[in-house]
Design a protein around this motif. Structure first.
Motif, PDB file in Angstrom:
ATOM      1  N   ARG A 182       7.464  -2.027  -8.955  1.00  0.00           N
ATOM      2  CA  ARG A 182       6.654  -2.028  -7.721  1.00  0.00           C
ATOM      3  C   ARG A 182       7.027  -0.875  -6.798  1.00  0.00           C
ATOM      4  O   ARG A 182       6.305  -0.597  -5.854  1.00  0.00           O
ATOM      5  CB  ARG A 182       6.824  -3.350  -6.980  1.00  0.00           C
ATOM      6  N   GLN A 214       2.361  -5.637  -0.388  1.00  0.00           N
ATOM      7  CA  GLN A 214       1.403  -5.475  -1.483  1.00  0.00           C
ATOM      8  C   GLN A 214       1.977  -6.024  -2.785  1.00  0.00           C
ATOM      9  O   GLN A 214       3.144  -5.771  -3.112  1.00  0.00           O
ATOM     10  CB  GLN A 214       1.043  -3.999  -1.668  1.00  0.00           C
ATOM     11  N   GLY A 221       1.270   2.099   0.887  1.00  0.00           N
ATOM     12  CA  GLY A 221       1.367   0.673   1.115  1.00  0.00           C
ATOM     13  C   GLY A 221       0.218   0.097   1.903  1.00  0.00           C
ATOM     14  O   GLY A 221      -0.903   0.624   1.926  1.00  0.00           O
ATOM     15  N   ALA A 222       0.523  -1.014   2.604  1.00  0.00           N
ATOM     16  CA  ALA A 222      -0.516  -1.789   3.282  1.00  0.00           C
ATOM     17  C   ALA A 222      -1.113  -1.064   4.473  1.00  0.00           C
ATOM     18  O   ALA A 222      -2.217  -1.405   4.919  1.00  0.00           O
ATOM     19  CB  ALA A 222       0.074  -3.131   3.739  1.00  0.00           C
TER      20      ALA A 222
END
Length: 353
Positions: free
Chosen positions: A229, A265, A294-295
Motif C-alpha cells: 500500500r 485509502q 492519497g485522499a
C-alpha cells in the motif's frame, strides 16, 4: 593582530574628506590665503592622528573584542595620538609647503592650528569611538540572536523527535495485534533507525543528502506495516546533496502524507519527495516538495486539516526561526488527486563542494 583593510580604507577616506572640510572652513575665514596651504597641513595632521589612533588600538588586547581599548589605555591612546599626530603632521606640512611653523612669524597661526587640531581630533576620535562601540554592540546583538535562534531550533527538534518516535511506536502497537511477525521485523527496523538518527550528534543543519537518507529509512520502516500500500520515490539531484537544511524538516511532511493521505485509502498510494531550485527576488531558492496520491485535503474546511498537525506547525516555526518570511510552507490539493506540501527558503551553498 587582525586588521580589516577594507575598513581601514573607509576610515582613511573619511579622514581625508574631514580634513579637506576643515581646510575649506579655514579658507572661508581667510580668503586672502591660498587654499592649498591649509589643505596640506590639515591632510598631514589629520591622516597622522588617525593612523596613530586607528592602528595603535590593535596593540591593546582589550580592543580585539570591543573595538576600542578599555581603561586608561582608552584615554591615553587618543591623547597621545592627537599630540604626536599634530607634531608630526605639522613637521610634514612644513616640509610639504617649504615653510616653518615654529619661527616667530608662524607662531600666531600655530596657536590657531593647535586649537583646530584639538577640536577636530576630539570630534574625530569621538566619531570613530562611537562607530567601534556601535559595531561591537551590533555584533553582540547578532551573537545573542544567533544563540537564541539556535536554542529555539534545538528545542523544536527535541520536541519533534519524541513526536516522531511516539507515532512510530503507535504504528508498531497496531501491527502487534494483527501480524506479530511483521511487528518483529518493524521493531528491528525501529532499533536500527533510532541508532542511526537519535544517537547522532545534534546540530541545527545537516546536508540535504542526510535528510533524504533519514526519509528513506523511515519510509522503509513504514513499508513494513503498510506493505504494497506504500510506494515512494526520492528525487535528489547531485548538485543539491550538500545543501544545508534543518534536520527532520521533511519527515513531518512525509508522516502527514501517510497519516492523512495514504492510510485512509484502501489501496494506499505513492509518495514523491523532490528537491529543486527556483529563482527568487533575493537569489536562488531551494524547493522541497512532498506530494502524495492519497485522499487529498478535506474540501469543507476553510483551512487544510493536515496543516494543523503538530509536525507541520513545528516545520513552519523552524522555517520562520531560520529564514523569517523568506521561509515558506504551503499545503495544496493536487489536481490529479492527493496533496502537495512545498517548502521554500533561500538556497545556501554546500560547505564542501
Amino acid at each position: 593582530m587582525k586588521i580589516d583593510w577594507i575598513e581601514k580604507l573607509q576610515h582613511l577616506l573619511q579622514v581625508v574628506a574631514f580634513s579637506l572640510a576643515i581646510a575649506a572652513l579655514q579658507y572661508a575665514f581667510r580668503p586672502d590665503k591660498p587654499y592649498d596651504i591649509p589643505a596640506r597641513y590639515s591632510l598631514a595632521i589629520g591622516t597622522l592622528i588617525w593612523a596613530i589612533i586607528d592602528f595603535g588600538r590593535h596593540f591593546f588586547p582589550s580592543s580585539e573584542e570591543r573595538g576600542w581599548p578599555t581603561g586608561l589605555a582608552g584615554l591615553l591612546l587618543p591623547v597621545g595620538g592627537v599630540v604626536l599626530g599634530y607634531l608630526g603632521g605639522t613637521t610634514l606640512g612644513d616640509w610639504w609647503c617649504g615653510i616653518s611653523s615654529w619661527d616667530e612669524g608662524g607662531r600666531a597661526q600655530l596657536r590657531v592650528s593647535i586649537g583646530i587640531t584639538l577640536l577636530a581630533g576630539s570630534l574625530g576620535t569621538y566619531y570613530f569611538y562611537n562607530k567601534s562601540k556601535s559595531a561591537w554592540l551590533h555584533a553582540k546583538v547578532n551573537e545573542v540572536r544567533s544563540q537564541a535562534s539556535e536554542a529555539q531550533l534545538k528545542l523544536l527538534e527535541t520536541q519533534l523527535e519524541p513526536h516522531m518516535l511516539f507515532n512510530t511506536l503507535a504504528n508498531l502497537r497496531m501491527l502487534i495485534g494483527t501480524d506479530p511477525a511483521r511487528a518483529q521485523e518493524m521493531l528491528d527496523r525501529i532499533i536500527g533507525y533510532l541508532r542511526a538518527t537519535l544517537s547522532a550528534s545534534r546540530s541545527t543543519q545537516h546536508p540535504l543528502e542526510n535528510e533524504f537518507d533519514r526519509l528513506r529509512d523511515y519510509l522503509e520502516l513504514m513499508a513494513v506495516r503498510m506493505g504494497p500500500r506504500l510506494a515512494y520515490t526520492l528525487d535528489l539531484p547531485d548538485a543539491l546533496r550538500g545543501v544545508p537544511v534543518p534536520p527532520l524538516l521533511l519527515q513531518p511532511l512525509v508522516e502527514n502524507a501517510i497519516r492523512h493521505g495514504l492510510e485512509p485509502q484502501v489501496d494506499g498510494g505513492h509518495i514523491t519527495v523532490r528537491a529543486s531550485t527556483q529563482p527568487g527576488d533575493a537569489g536562488p531558492q531551494l524547493v522541497l516538495e512532498v506530494s502524495d496520491t492519497g485522499a487529498g485535503l478535506p474540501a469543507t474546511l476553510p483551512t487544510p486539516g493536515p496543516g494543523q498537525s503538530f509536525g507541520l506547525a513545528q516545520a513552519r516555526e523552524r522555517l520562520a526561526t531560520l529564514h523569517g518570511s523568506a521561509g515558506t510552507l504551503h499545503l495544496i490539493a493536487r489536481n490529479e488527486g492527493g496533496t502537495s506540501a512545498t517548502v521554500t527558503f533561500p538556497l545556501k551553498s554546500s560547505p564542501h563542494p
